[in-house]
Design a protein around this motif. Structure first.
Motif, mmCIF file in Angstrom:
data_model
loop_
_atom_site.group_PDB
_atom_site.id
_atom_site.type_symbol
_atom_site.label_atom_id
_atom_site.label_comp_id
_atom_site.label_asym_id
_atom_site.label_seq_id
_atom_site.Cartn_x
_atom_site.Cartn_y
_atom_site.Cartn_z
ATOM 1 N N PHE A 125 0.852 -1.187 0.000
ATOM 2 C CA PHE A 125 0.000 0.000 0.000
ATOM 3 C C PHE A 125 0.887 1.237 0.000
ATOM 4 O O PHE A 125 1.879 1.291 0.719
ATOM 5 C CB PHE A 125 -0.921 0.021 1.221
ATOM 6 N N GLY A 126 0.526 2.238 -0.765
ATOM 7 C CA GLY A 126 1.324 3.446 -0.883
ATOM 8 C C GLY A 126 1.089 4.466 0.220
ATOM 9 O O GLY A 126 1.832 5.432 0.323
ATOM 10 N N ASN A 127 0.059 4.271 1.040
ATOM 11 C CA ASN A 127 -0.257 5.229 2.099
ATOM 12 C C ASN A 127 0.860 5.290 3.140
ATOM 13 O O ASN A 127 1.484 4.288 3.463
ATOM 14 C CB ASN A 127 -1.543 4.817 2.828
ATOM 15 N N GLN A 128 1.068 6.474 3.703
ATOM 16 C CA GLN A 128 1.962 6.623 4.851
ATOM 17 C C GLN A 128 1.175 6.214 6.093
ATOM 18 O O GLN A 128 0.124 6.804 6.383
ATOM 19 C CB GLN A 128 2.445 8.074 4.983
ATOM 20 N N THR A 129 1.624 5.172 6.781
ATOM 21 C CA THR A 129 0.921 4.666 7.956
ATOM 22 C C THR A 129 1.904 4.392 9.076
ATOM 23 O O THR A 129 3.109 4.250 8.846
ATOM 24 C CB THR A 129 0.183 3.344 7.627
ATOM 25 N N GLN A 130 1.359 4.285 10.276
ATOM 26 C CA GLN A 130 2.150 3.798 11.400
ATOM 27 C C GLN A 130 2.146 2.279 11.276
ATOM 28 O O GLN A 130 1.083 1.666 11.138
ATOM 29 C CB GLN A 130 1.530 4.215 12.729
ATOM 30 N N ASP A 131 3.324 1.659 11.298
ATOM 31 C CA ASP A 131 3.436 0.223 11.119
ATOM 32 C C ASP A 131 3.981 -0.436 12.378
ATOM 33 O O ASP A 131 4.915 0.079 12.997
ATOM 34 C CB ASP A 131 4.374 -0.110 9.948
ATOM 35 N N MET A 132 3.380 -1.572 12.748
ATOM 36 C CA MET A 132 3.823 -2.330 13.916
ATOM 37 C C MET A 132 4.024 -3.788 13.526
ATOM 38 O O MET A 132 3.197 -4.361 12.813
ATOM 39 C CB MET A 132 2.787 -2.258 15.041
ATOM 40 N N THR A 133 5.104 -4.378 14.013
ATOM 41 C CA THR A 133 5.315 -5.809 13.828
ATOM 42 C C THR A 133 4.401 -6.573 14.773
ATOM 43 O O THR A 133 3.819 -5.988 15.702
ATOM 44 C CB THR A 133 6.771 -6.202 14.126
ATOM 45 N N GLY A 134 4.316 -7.873 14.581
ATOM 46 C CA GLY A 134 3.525 -8.697 15.488
ATOM 47 C C GLY A 134 4.008 -8.588 16.918
ATOM 48 O O GLY A 134 3.206 -8.455 17.849
ATOM 49 N N GLN A 135 5.311 -8.620 17.116
ATOM 50 C CA GLN A 135 5.851 -8.529 18.474
ATOM 51 C C GLN A 135 5.527 -7.186 19.100
ATOM 52 O O GLN A 135 5.198 -7.109 20.287
ATOM 53 C CB GLN A 135 7.365 -8.772 18.487
ATOM 54 N N GLU A 136 5.585 -6.117 18.323
ATOM 55 C CA GLU A 136 5.230 -4.791 18.852
ATOM 56 C C GLU A 136 3.765 -4.737 19.253
ATOM 57 O O GLU A 136 3.419 -4.120 20.264
ATOM 58 C CB GLU A 136 5.550 -3.709 17.812
ATOM 59 N N VAL A 137 2.905 -5.416 18.504
ATOM 60 C CA VAL A 137 1.484 -5.473 18.858
ATOM 61 C C VAL A 137 1.308 -6.217 20.179
ATOM 62 O O VAL A 137 0.618 -5.746 21.089
ATOM 63 C CB VAL A 137 0.653 -6.144 17.742
#
Length: 145
Positions: A125-137
């Motif tokens: 996806f081209g949107n700028q988003t906050q991304d979290m890994t599974g471990q961060e979740v």
């Protein structure tokens, strides 16, 4: 923050056959994508979801089937038409509702992605988003992987 957000407003939706309807308050029109394997298997791709700002109201509960998808969460669908209705933590305090279920032309804002480390390489996806890994979740919400 999305400029289209308001302190709280109610939205509603129903399954494909109309046996189940739901109503929920939203504090914003922010949408998240979950790329975990379970969400991708459940819906054939990432789950695009909104988080209610309070309790949801359900009608047609006799048509809802609940599936315990993990030790901490469960998923619900209409037993008649199969429409995905919600993902929730088993303690009942946190719901995620598929955005397409309640999409009535709102000004949605794709805000964040979780389990980004499980996202397949074949889409982006081209949107700028906050991304979290599974471990961060799991670290943020106190779950176990």
């Amino acid at each position: 923050m999305n400029t289209a957000s308001t302190p709280s407003h109610r939205v509603s939706g129903s399954c494909l056959c109309g046996a189940v309807t739901l109503s929920l308050p939203l504090a914003s029109y922010q949408v998240a994508a979950c790329h975990c394997r379970m969400c991708r298997v459940w819906g054939g791709g990432p789950l695009f979801a909104v988080e209610p700002a309070g309790p949801i109201e359900l009608e047609g509960e006799d048509a809802i089937t609940i599936f315990a998808s993990s030790e901490w969460a469960e998923r619900a669908f209409c037993r008649h038409c199969g429409t995905h209705l919600f993902y929730r933590l088993k303690d009942g305090q946190h719901y995620e509702i598929p955005a397409g279920l309640i999409d009535q032309g709102q000004d949605w804002h794709f805000d964040h992605q979780i389990f980004i480390d499980q996202k397949p390489a074949w889409y982006h996806f081209g949107n700028q988003t906050q991304d979290m890994t599974g471990q961060e979740v799991f670290d943020a919400f106190g779950g176990d992987d």
